[in-house]
Design a protein around this motif. Sequence first.
Motif, mmCIF file in Angstrom:
data_model
loop_
_atom_site.group_PDB
_atom_site.id
_atom_site.type_symbol
_atom_site.label_atom_id
_atom_site.label_comp_id
_atom_site.label_asym_id
_atom_site.label_seq_id
_atom_site.Cartn_x
_atom_site.Cartn_y
_atom_site.Cartn_z
ATOM 1 N N GLN A 132 -9.572 -72.910 20.801
ATOM 2 C CA GLN A 132 -8.658 -73.462 21.790
ATOM 3 C C GLN A 132 -7.518 -74.214 21.123
ATOM 4 N N LEU A 133 -7.832 -74.853 20.013
ATOM 5 C CA LEU A 133 -6.816 -75.556 19.238
ATOM 6 C C LEU A 133 -6.638 -74.842 17.905
ATOM 7 N N LEU A 134 -5.459 -74.296 17.673
ATOM 8 C CA LEU A 134 -5.184 -73.578 16.432
ATOM 9 C C LEU A 134 -4.536 -74.537 15.447
ATOM 10 N N ALA A 135 -5.121 -74.665 14.268
ATOM 11 C CA ALA A 135 -4.597 -75.585 13.263
ATOM 12 C C ALA A 135 -3.159 -75.231 12.910
ATOM 13 N N SER A 136 -2.353 -76.246 12.678
ATOM 14 C CA SER A 136 -0.947 -76.003 12.364
ATOM 15 C C SER A 136 -0.792 -75.175 11.100
ATOM 16 N N LYS A 137 -1.713 -75.339 10.128
ATOM 17 C CA LYS A 137 -1.626 -74.547 8.902
ATOM 18 C C LYS A 137 -1.841 -73.062 9.194
ATOM 19 N N VAL A 138 -2.749 -72.737 10.124
ATOM 20 C CA VAL A 138 -3.014 -71.349 10.496
ATOM 21 C C VAL A 138 -1.844 -70.783 11.291
ATOM 22 N N ARG A 139 -1.410 -71.541 12.281
ATOM 23 C CA ARG A 139 -0.290 -71.094 13.104
ATOM 24 C C ARG A 139 0.965 -70.868 12.249
ATOM 25 N N SER A 140 1.225 -71.772 11.318
ATOM 26 C CA SER A 140 2.419 -71.638 10.468
ATOM 27 C C SER A 140 2.330 -70.404 9.585
ATOM 28 N N PHE A 141 1.138 -70.112 9.049
ATOM 29 C CA PHE A 141 0.992 -68.946 8.183
ATOM 30 C C PHE A 141 1.144 -67.652 8.970
ATOM 31 N N ILE A 142 0.566 -67.585 10.147
ATOM 32 C CA ILE A 142 0.692 -66.381 10.969
ATOM 33 C C ILE A 142 2.142 -66.153 11.362
ATOM 34 N N ASP A 143 2.839 -67.205 11.739
ATOM 35 C CA ASP A 143 4.256 -67.076 12.068
ATOM 36 C C ASP A 143 5.070 -66.645 10.851
ATOM 37 N N PHE A 144 4.693 -67.138 9.685
ATOM 38 C CA PHE A 144 5.406 -66.776 8.456
ATOM 39 C C PHE A 144 5.205 -65.300 8.133
ATOM 40 N N LEU A 145 3.997 -64.776 8.381
ATOM 41 C CA LEU A 145 3.719 -63.369 8.126
ATOM 42 C C LEU A 145 4.533 -62.439 9.014
ATOM 43 N N ASP A 146 4.797 -62.881 10.248
ATOM 44 C CA ASP A 146 5.443 -62.025 11.237
ATOM 45 C C ASP A 146 6.827 -61.595 10.755
ATOM 46 N N GLY A 147 6.974 -60.294 10.488
ATOM 47 C CA GLY A 147 8.252 -59.751 10.036
ATOM 48 C C GLY A 147 8.530 -59.898 8.558
ATOM 49 N N TYR A 148 7.621 -60.528 7.807
ATOM 50 C CA TYR A 148 7.891 -60.798 6.392
ATOM 51 C C TYR A 148 8.113 -59.523 5.594
ATOM 52 N N PHE A 149 7.334 -58.482 5.851
ATOM 53 C CA PHE A 149 7.392 -57.268 5.034
ATOM 54 C C PHE A 149 8.477 -56.288 5.478
ATOM 55 N N GLY A 150 9.135 -56.558 6.611
ATOM 56 C CA GLY A 150 10.239 -55.722 7.065
ATOM 57 C C GLY A 150 9.780 -54.619 8.001
ATOM 58 N N ASP A 151 10.755 -53.955 8.624
ATOM 59 C CA ASP A 151 10.490 -52.859 9.544
ATOM 60 C C ASP A 151 11.513 -51.743 9.290
ATOM 61 N N PRO A 152 11.120 -50.659 8.594
ATOM 62 C CA PRO A 152 9.779 -50.424 8.065
ATOM 63 C C PRO A 152 9.490 -51.351 6.880
ATOM 64 N N PRO A 153 8.212 -51.482 6.486
ATOM 65 C CA PRO A 153 7.890 -52.328 5.335
ATOM 66 C C PRO A 153 8.610 -51.843 4.078
ATOM 67 N N TYR A 154 8.914 -52.756 3.195
ATOM 68 C CA TYR A 154 9.686 -52.399 2.011
ATOM 69 C C TYR A 154 8.999 -51.355 1.148
ATOM 70 N N TRP A 155 7.667 -51.274 1.199
ATOM 71 C CA TRP A 155 6.975 -50.277 0.367
ATOM 72 C C TRP A 155 7.131 -48.860 0.897
ATOM 73 N N ASP A 156 7.686 -48.703 2.117
ATOM 74 C CA ASP A 156 7.926 -47.376 2.681
ATOM 75 C C ASP A 156 9.363 -46.913 2.488
ATOM 76 N N ARG A 157 10.169 -47.648 1.787
ATOM 77 C CA ARG A 157 11.582 -47.281 1.663
ATOM 78 C C ARG A 157 11.820 -46.444 0.425
ATOM 79 N N PHE A 158 11.264 -45.217 0.463
ATOM 80 C CA PHE A 158 11.439 -44.303 -0.652
ATOM 81 C C PHE A 158 11.845 -42.908 -0.201
ATOM 82 N N ASP A 159 11.867 -42.641 1.114
ATOM 83 C CA ASP A 159 12.246 -41.299 1.607
ATOM 84 C C ASP A 159 13.741 -41.076 1.458
#
Length: 302
Positions: free
Chosen positions: A275-302
């Motif tokens: 019910q209560l999400l720790a700020s450290k967890v919430r901050s990390f999940i928010d930081f992950l969101d979009g970090y790798f790009g769309d598409p992810p950078y590892w797919d940019r070889f075509d």
Amino acid sequence: MDRIDAMRAFVTVVSEGSFTRAADRLELSPQLVSKYVSQLEHHLGTRLLNRTTRKIHLTEAGARYHQRAQQVLNDIDDMENQLGDLQGEARGRLRISAPVSFAIRHMAPLLAEFQAAHPAVGIDLQLNDRKVDIVEEGFDIALRIGHLKSSSLIARRIAPVRLVMCAAPAYLARHGTPRQPEDLRDHRYLRYSYMDPEAGQPVFRWLQSEGGSRDSDLVSNNGDVLVEAAIAGAGIAIQPTFIAGEAIRDGKLRILLPDHEPEPLALYAVYAHRQLLASKVRSFIDFLDGYFGDPPYWDRFD
């Protein structure tokens, strides 16, 4: 006896491996830490630790109590952090479980940038390809790859994970390039032992099934080993592009049968439903969101 103080003393003794180091961490005297643990054992009516002159060892009861006590203390810390300031600075130790190859290749820059943005958060990253029990093993977040089944846990989709069939140009020059699934029958395969044989298109299911395996194939539970073997010309590998993408981009591997790729998997951040999400967890999940790009950078070889 303050049960929370006693519980915290016990958990710290276990994590630090000695009463002296636990006392330093808690800024207490070793005698007081020892007293807390003894009082806790007396209250529970069982021995939690076996003490020798050099080491301490958890008893069976101590091991079971430690898991629960660690979770209780984490919940208390999280609750106090949230109630104290819901928008306050993220702080505390963040325990993360992540897949081995993904973490080695892609998480070091992410963690460095996250800690630069949140300097009060410490990171404890554990690498393991097995499915950890987040609650029982005391993790705040687990990164998982696949198609997640419904559970009591909460999952945030972070990035798509593309699987490709690939081989080295030298291998294809010797054995021929498959143009259709039927051409795969006489090739050698580099198999990931944790791959779900039910996932993906029929050709992928056949390649990963027992019916499609041979004694001459190479099997491993580590994708990096299989990709390096593929680069060396050992056979055809089915691997995610977050491992094989660099070799594909450099021309060391070629994608085969792109029209028969399975539906992408995904990288998820999974955490316990609280019910209560720790700020450290919430901050990390928010930081992950979009970090790798769309598409992810590892797919940019075509």
